[in-house]
Design an enzyme around this catalytic site. Sequence first.
Site: not given
Ligand code: GLC
Length: 727
Positions: A258
């Site tokens: 993430d």
């Molecule tokens: C964010 C979220 C995730 C998302 C990613 C890209 O922090 O936790 O769900 O897909 O970043 O935006």
Amino acid sequence: MTIKELEKLLSEMSLEEKVGQMVQRSASVMAEGTIVTGPEGTVDSEEMSVGLIGSVLGKRGAGPLHKIQKEFVEKHPHHIPLLMMYDVINGLETIFPIPLAQGCTFSSQLVEEAANIAMKETVAAGVNVTFSPMLDLVRDARWGRVVESTGEDPWLNSQMAKAMVRGYQSKGKLAACFKHFAAYGAPEGGRDYDNVELSERTLREDYLPAYRAAVEEGCAMAMTSFNTWNRLPSTGNKWLLRKVLRDEMGFDGVLISDFAAIDEMIRWGIVEDSREAAKLAIKAGVDIDMHSNGYMNHLVRLVREGEVDESLVDEAVMRILKLKNSLGLFEQAYAGFEEDETALLVCDAHRKKACEVATASFVLLKNEGLLPLNKTEETIAFIGPYVDNINIYGTWSFPEKPKNTITVKQAVMKKSQEVLFAKGAYVLDEGQNTRMQDTEERPVSEELLLRAAVEAARKADKVVLCLGEHRNQSGEGGSRASIGLPEGQLKLLEKVSEVNANIISVIFSGRPLELNKVENLSKSILMVWMPGTEGGNAIANVLFGDVVPQGKLAMTLPRSVGQVPIYYGQFNTGRPNPTGIKIGFVHGYIDESTRPLYPFGHGLSYTTFSYSPVVLSQKEMNKNGTIVAKVVVANDGDYAGTETVQLYLRDVKGSVIRPVKMLRGIEKIKLKPGERQDVSFVITEEMLRFYNADMEYVSEPGLFHVFIGTSSDTDNMAEFLLVSETE
Ligand code: GLC
């Protein structure tokens, strides 16, 4: 390209090129207008040229992405295209109801159709990967991201997982990425990004099934979660990522961290610095580093200095190259529809489906005769901050044309002339915070708003109160310690109720809210969540009876935040308290019931359904057998309606404690007034399996209860014995 050609390509790539494939940056490094979904921070790249990276996130738009891709591929030493990744959680431009609402449809078909439309718009906008479905099971309404989940039940979430993956990946032009692996939905205190304290058994029984379902459906990617489990950050947890996800579940797709989660292991206190974080993550099995310094600045040197075996890089890069190849990017670096992008976005067909999904997601919690409304013979006052409000799409929606959203007021005016409108209150209380520090224009005093609303209520036969939390009071970083409606709205409810008792409350929310005052002062309550682009039309269709509500709660509605986490599949305890009211030395509170305000699976219709007692084809079965459980459902009311018949099982005694109910099947049936229908479910031994005292996934002989009813509260039950093979 063939596998052989991919292997040849890999063999010709330099180490820098290979590591580059494992680096993802925000598209802002290449283009304006990027949606930034995390702390971008100062990401400098001493070691890695941006011209070698493998993917970007946060940018949509066929034209700009094609331009970026064309220039990038021409310059790349081996002309390897970028993967364009984006968060399409409940639609791209045609915004569907939030996933929590989609869970309330209890319909795999509708959810798959919604994902299919989202895919068409997303591919047309030049995107190759969506960071969806989000499959985190949720039982704590304080957590802001319940908005993105399909609810509290492992079985229902597994059906939704498969449906979304099918919908997104049906044309082979968009890859889905399930997230957040694993158990991100159970942070302590409901606080986002916090530690998760679950036993391995609970993790496996309740939190892993939906992820497994996505893997079984062929989901192309997975994303690690920010939280720790077993006091290890998921992004560095080798047991979770290699043993459970890869070896046990058989996931062979691409695993991405993430946003900045690799470097965040420094702050968790599990690694010294970014170099150590990169080392831990690659050994744990993370293929792509989303926007941290780890892989970009340290992985090449870690390999060169022998601290990381190059084979780990090779296996990650091969998975990434295979994904790009499966999307046809080597042949056509920009995989899109011939149709003009804008022609696909929010077209009538998409709107129609969005409206259908929205109406199916609404949950009629209560109806003491006020609904449906009559278009001509009664004056109705539509009052509240959500009457004329376009911000009725989820927090993870970024429509470029939010004005496409149909408000309640716009839709109602098309239905009836006998209507009055008044704002009555602002969404937020003065100074109340949202995750994005939103502020509301307050040109008119609250007193004036209130007075006009009370006047309208006085003149009306019925009042529809459109209330709710702000769209940014849920979502990432949107956890709340209290889950009630803003005070100004509660005051509006109170003042209106003093002049008109015929109140229908329509509640907009990204989570289950504390609705006791709404419950006490409303004769009807319709939960509409965040219904999206067609929200107004869907609400008007249901309120005026053109569509009969059918939604069922996918997440329990608590009486108070003190009860949270609260969910239907809890345990009997050694001192059960079936009434829920505390008397003496029994399970529960001295100041609150243990019963929810409304249970999982609850949802009314404009008609009434009745169930015959459960009949079983036999009283016992062995592990090779099956039992058919049957009921007859009748429509005893005056409207045709859709009922979601629910099958729950209970394993009365096990080598570990077992939940009092487990959802194991649903059947949606449409019945006209007076019609009746047999509904049957086949019970198999596989449905009875669980992780026993020795952590073996098995069923155990003994007594089982079979419930079939209209919600998890049903006591319509029959029982059977599972006997061992020898008997
Ligand atoms: C964010 C979220 C995730 C998302 C990613 C890209 O922090 O936790 O769900 O897909 O970043 O935006």
